[in-house]
Design a protein around this motif. Structure first.
Motif, mmCIF file in Angstrom:
data_model
loop_
_atom_site.group_PDB
_atom_site.id
_atom_site.type_symbol
_atom_site.label_atom_id
_atom_site.label_comp_id
_atom_site.label_asym_id
_atom_site.label_seq_id
_atom_site.Cartn_x
_atom_site.Cartn_y
_atom_site.Cartn_z
ATOM 1 N N GLY A 1 0.741 -1.355 -0.283
ATOM 2 C CA GLY A 1 0.216 0.087 -0.007
ATOM 3 C C GLY A 1 0.335 1.563 0.040
ATOM 4 O O GLY A 1 0.502 2.614 -0.595
ATOM 5 N N VAL A 2 1.785 0.978 1.111
ATOM 6 C CA VAL A 2 2.800 2.082 0.378
ATOM 7 C C VAL A 2 3.863 2.927 -0.769
ATOM 8 O O VAL A 2 3.484 3.842 -1.324
ATOM 9 N N ALA A 3 4.120 1.667 -1.137
ATOM 10 C CA ALA A 3 4.383 1.942 -2.629
ATOM 11 C C ALA A 3 3.550 2.709 -3.549
ATOM 12 O O ALA A 3 3.427 3.405 -4.756
ATOM 13 N N LYS A 4 2.441 1.249 -3.345
ATOM 14 C CA LYS A 4 1.225 2.206 -4.911
ATOM 15 C C LYS A 4 0.974 3.802 -4.008
ATOM 16 O O LYS A 4 0.285 4.240 -5.117
ATOM 17 N N LYS A 5 0.371 4.052 -2.699
ATOM 18 C CA LYS A 5 0.283 5.546 -2.859
ATOM 19 C C LYS A 5 1.734 5.868 -3.540
ATOM 20 O O LYS A 5 1.419 7.205 -3.711
ATOM 21 N N LEU A 6 2.718 6.183 -2.417
ATOM 22 C CA LEU A 6 4.278 6.911 -3.042
ATOM 23 C C LEU A 6 4.192 7.243 -4.571
ATOM 24 O O LEU A 6 4.262 7.946 -5.796
ATOM 25 N N LEU A 7 3.539 5.702 -5.587
ATOM 26 C CA LEU A 7 3.346 6.141 -7.205
ATOM 27 C C LEU A 7 2.327 6.815 -7.214
ATOM 28 O O LEU A 7 2.481 7.878 -8.298
ATOM 29 N N SER A 8 1.074 6.521 -6.849
ATOM 30 C CA SER A 8 -0.097 7.825 -7.273
ATOM 31 C C SER A 8 0.215 8.937 -6.673
ATOM 32 O O SER A 8 -0.657 9.335 -8.031
ATOM 33 N N ASP A 9 1.013 9.329 -6.178
ATOM 34 C CA ASP A 9 0.922 10.827 -5.706
ATOM 35 C C ASP A 9 1.676 11.341 -6.308
ATOM 36 O O ASP A 9 1.795 12.637 -6.297
ATOM 37 N N ASN A 10 2.897 10.932 -6.624
ATOM 38 C CA ASN A 10 3.916 11.807 -7.050
ATOM 39 C C ASN A 10 4.220 11.121 -8.950
ATOM 40 O O ASN A 10 5.239 12.140 -9.328
#
Length: 298
Positions: A68-77
């Protein structure tokens, strides 16, 4: 409102790779604890079995959290930036949202759906939705002891686009890329003049003249070219109410990170290419006059 801190590409790559390392460690913990748990219960060493069961649950939690952390980092940035570049600032993106499939002719059946990366936008004045989708054929059977077993087969994994052209189309036409195996499951009811197109696509229409009107020689050549660039199997439906559905069976998710270490610029270019394949289709189809129903004089 607190402003989001902007990371450099190097910082973002380090954060993503750190999350992926934790994800890998958690995955190893899951498999190791799972195998040990089964062995301990088999040997009737119940306390140890329970211990490894707890480790298995911990590993599952850590895996889910890291992913979830990796996906959110990718999503936001990365993902959100790419979406705004192509679809405008008003684009709505939900990494965990799901698109609903529309009407399409497939060489398989399904009764369940799943998905992610749901996108809603107004692109050049047209309402569109786009996202990852899985079509699943779920069946149940009962064994000799009366136990019910559920089986889930993913028959389609890829991307789905819905675009509302805002005016009535000239007909209801379905186009499905097929293999020799698929031809046993579905049949064309319209034969097109383009031999290459007919070999590659099944064409279904309520009335043959509707397919001839929409699928001009130029249109068929364009669809063939775009199918070559799609990276998957292409399905299209032109619906009389003005909606067009495009599904591409790629076997993967949109905006994937991949297995190698994160490279933000490479990911950005990859995502731009994937997204622009769909917007190029919209840009070309929307200006085809033969696509639309002609107004009748009364």
């Amino acid at each position: 409102m607190e402003e989001k801190q902007i990371m450099t590409n190097e910082q973002l790559e380090a954060e993503i790779n750190s999350a992926r390392t934790k994800e890998t460690i958690a995955n190893v913990l899951i498999y190791g604890a799972g195998a040990a748990m089964i062995l301990m219960f088999y040997l009737k060493k119940i306390p140890l079995g329970i211990f490894f069961l707890v480790l298995l649950l911990v590993g599952g939690y850590l895996y889910s959290k890291s992913a979830g952390v990796a996906k959110k980092l990718l999503s936001d940035n990365v993902t959100s930036v790419v979406l705004k570049e192509v679809l405008g600032d008003a684009v709505e993106y939900n990494p965990w949202g799901k698109i609903n499939p529309g009407s399409m002719v497939f060489p398989f059946s399904y009764n369940c759906t799943d998905g992610s990366d749901h996108i809603k936008a107004v692109y050049n004045g047209l309402n569109i939705e786009l996202g990852d989708i899985e079509l699943i054929d779920e069946t149940e059977d009962t064994d000799e002891d009366g136990h019910t077993n559920t089986r889930k087969d993913t028959v389609f994994k890829g991307q789905w686009l819905t675009c509302d052209f805002g005016k009535e189309l000239a007909g209801q036409v379905y186009i499905s890329e097929w293999t020799k195996k698929d031809r046993r499951m579905m049949k064309s009811n319209v034969t097109m003049d383009n031999e290459q197109f007919s070999k590659r696509f099944c064409v279904r229409a309520d009335h043959p003249q509707e397919a001839y009107y929409i699928l001009t020689p130029h249109m068929m050549e364009y669809i063939l070219t775009m199918a070559d660039k799609s990276g998957g199997t292409v399905y299209l439906s032109f619906l009389r109410d003005g909606k067009i559905h495009i599904a591409v069976k790629t076997g993967r998710d949109f905006f994937e990170l991949g297995k190698s270490n994160a490279n933000v610029e490479e990911l950005r270019q990859k995502y731009l290419g994937e997204l622009r394949w769909f917007t190029d289709m919209i840009d070309t189809l929307r200006v085809e006059d033969t696509l639309y129903k002609k107004a009748t004089n009364t």
